[in-house]
Design an enzyme around this catalytic site. Sequence first.
Site, PDB file in Angstrom:
ATOM      1  N   ASP A 186      94.917  -6.763  40.974  1.00 47.96           N
ATOM      2  CA  ASP A 186      94.490  -5.414  41.355  1.00 47.96           C
ATOM      3  C   ASP A 186      95.447  -4.821  42.386  1.00 47.96           C
ATOM      4  O   ASP A 186      96.215  -5.542  43.041  1.00 47.96           O
ATOM      5  CB  ASP A 186      93.071  -5.516  41.946  1.00 47.96           C
ATOM      6  CG  ASP A 186      92.285  -4.211  41.859  1.00 47.96           C
ATOM      7  OD1 ASP A 186      92.873  -3.173  41.531  1.00 47.96           O
ATOM      8  OD2 ASP A 186      91.066  -4.253  42.153  1.00 47.96           O
ATOM      9  N   ASP A 200      87.206   1.895  35.911  1.00 50.85           N
ATOM     10  CA  ASP A 200      85.958   1.307  36.401  1.00 50.85           C
ATOM     11  C   ASP A 200      84.749   2.055  35.846  1.00 50.85           C
ATOM     12  O   ASP A 200      83.612   1.662  36.092  1.00 50.85           O
ATOM     13  CB  ASP A 200      85.917   1.348  37.935  1.00 50.85           C
ATOM     14  CG  ASP A 200      86.653   0.164  38.533  1.00 50.85           C
ATOM     15  OD1 ASP A 200      86.870  -0.827  37.824  1.00 50.85           O
ATOM     16  OD2 ASP A 200      87.022   0.243  39.718  1.00 50.85           O
TER      17      ASP A 200
HETATM   18  C1  DGJ Z   1      89.060  -1.885  42.023  1.00 47.34           C
HETATM   19  C2  DGJ Z   1      88.945  -2.304  40.582  1.00 47.34           C
HETATM   20  O1  DGJ Z   1      89.194  -1.227  39.749  1.00 47.34           O
HETATM   21  C3  DGJ Z   1      87.547  -2.862  40.334  1.00 47.34           C
HETATM   22  O2  DGJ Z   1      87.398  -3.185  38.988  1.00 47.34           O
HETATM   23  C4  DGJ Z   1      87.301  -4.028  41.231  1.00 47.34           C
HETATM   24  O3  DGJ Z   1      88.136  -5.081  40.866  1.00 47.34           O
HETATM   25  C5  DGJ Z   1      87.504  -3.619  42.677  1.00 47.34           C
HETATM   26  N1  DGJ Z   1      88.790  -3.020  42.877  1.00 47.34           N
HETATM   27  C6  DGJ Z   1      87.373  -4.804  43.605  1.00 47.34           C
HETATM   28  O4  DGJ Z   1      87.630  -4.462  44.893  1.00 47.34           O
END
Ligand code: DGJ
Length: 703
Positions: free
Chosen positions: A451, A519
């Site tokens: 990430d 997300d």
């Molecule tokens: C941002 C990501 O897009 C999410 O899916 C998740 O992994 C969060 N970070 C975790 O902090």
Amino acid sequence: MTGTRPGTVRHDAGTGTWVLYGHSTAYGLRLAAGSVWHVWWGPALTPGQVAALPLPPRDHDDVLGEELPGEGGERFGPPSVQVAFADGTRAVEWVPAGHHIDGGHLCVALADRHYPLRLELHYRVRPDTDVIERWTRVRHTGAAAPVAVTTLDSASWTLPAHHHHRLSHVGGETKVEFQLCRTTLRTGEFTLTSRRGVTRHEVNPWLMVDHGDATEEHGRVWSVALAWSGSWRITTRRTLAGQVTISGGPGHGGPAWLLRPGETWQTPVFAGLVSDGGFGAASRQWHAYVRRHVLPAAGEDRPVFYNSWEACGFDVDEAGQRALAGLAARLGVELYVLDDGWFGARTDDRAGLGDWWPAPARFPDGLGPLIAEVHRLGMRFGLWVEPEMVNPDSELYRRHPDWVLHMAHRRRTEIRHQLVLNLARPDVAEWTYAWLDRLLTDNPIDHLKWDSNRAFTEAGWPGAADPGRLFTEHTRNLYAIIDRLRAGHPGLRIEACASGGGRVDLGMLGHAELTWPSDNTDPVDRIAIQEGYGQLYPAVTMGAGAGDSPNAVTGRAAPLRFRLHVAMAGALGLSGDLRQWPESERREAAALVAAYRRIRPVVQHGDLYRLRPAALDRATVVQYVSADAAETVVLAWRAITRPREIDVPLVRLRGLDPSARYRDVERGELFDGAVLTHAGLNLALPAGDQASVLWHLRRVTAR
Ligand code: DGJ
């Protein structure tokens, strides 16, 4: 005809013309008057035909049509090469410096007439694709002062002049990624860019141009895509006379890179494609190119995954994860991913990044017992990491406050309470590699979700001899760390994430086989996100999560079947709180996951046809066809019903064998390939909002 053999380069010494042959198109360029000029990009003409073509016309006081315009002379468009020599001279003046052909690879070299600088234009064509890869290299050929390089594009593309051009690209933001934008290209310059150090969501580094008449199935489309995950820029310039150039490469302004004597600097690839058959054919060509020539582990099926983020947020511990893993396994999940919250003092986003050891209160015996349980349940184990970041509230930052991007006498801007580690620093890059390598050596981890949740600010490197390298070196070291980890841990698979889909590009896809496009798992929104994503990137890379109802992001409720059916258009994942799902829904989900596993090879490795475009109140229909036309999958979704749409008309399928018969795998019904192709399939989409249907047809006989 051997002269136009796909995957080869021809050179006509008489006119100084090179012609590169892709699968069915050709690209021509010519050395003349101290520069390299574009002469052809389209269907495969013979070398003689391309050699006879004229150079691009000038625009009365402007030089147009160079393969990589520099500064100097009557050049007023966006410069693709900007350098400053030690004495302050900025313009370049080239003389030819030879060329080299090796199979489908061409290198044309130029040297500055006076200063110690060599420029190489590189091209690569392959027999199985019409995508042309281009990149650029500069070399300091002297022994004295460095040359400051402020811009070095990977390529500049020239399109045929026309009275009307239309531009297609995607734009968005976190949770609203990959929204398709189509707009008339007007006179002047139009730039897509990220100055954020990371690809990011606002725009994605590709675009398509057509003459305003292309449809999903018809028309010529020119498209370009940059393989870079740092800051980037793609500028489209259109003159009043309708000439169009598209230049692009890494970086956007900012400090120069000081090219030292003897040093070479190479850009990432900027790939281009001209195709007939509309946007659909362009997408299919890009998908095939990515699958064959970009992705690691391309041929593998992507596992059905579960991710803990939507259900747990930061609230993870061994007992809770064991419970979720048990439920996930019953649903047919094959990869269980533990997301954020497992390490250091990480109980929210204010602390812990940088302290990459299991939180003792949450995982008292480390990650080993949970991983063993996940493996015992027959799933692979994945773990979330954000290796480029640090919270100021962390042991790492307290020990190494100088490891982050920063500038003397300037604030350190925090975003999501975190700062960016300066991965351009060799010691920081080595430390990052080392802790990840140790983590992977000590724990049988199969998958990392990598990430990156913030942009660069105060992107300085106090004390560095050449701080301008920071932007480029950060991204190169990111790739290098992933490659080293993969080499040392061959079973490891990588998922690219950046606040959802903020780092999806051909560069990252060269190192990560899966992405997390958003997300936002609301299926109503995902239909448009997935359509935008799929313009360039193939379904096999598209992590597609089905979450809870009501949705965690939008609060909208959706039937399980609709959620799963929408997510089946990519690499299926589940992301909700399975503990809260009624047993009847878990059973239904297990059946849908089982159905997905049957259609997976076709969805992930087949050709995509967008039979009906993404729409809220009309049926959106996508079809996937296996390479041998033996199997096809149709997914149809309609978010909102309108009375006129209750009876969806027949939808004609593509890519099938008209002389064959196809059997519906679930229901056993037989269909003639000719009828499906020419008359269509009655989707039988149920009435009502958030309706969906899945068809899976297999060829039974060849007549
Ligand atoms: C941002 C990501 O897009 C999410 O899916 C998740 O992994 C969060 N970070 C975790 O902090």
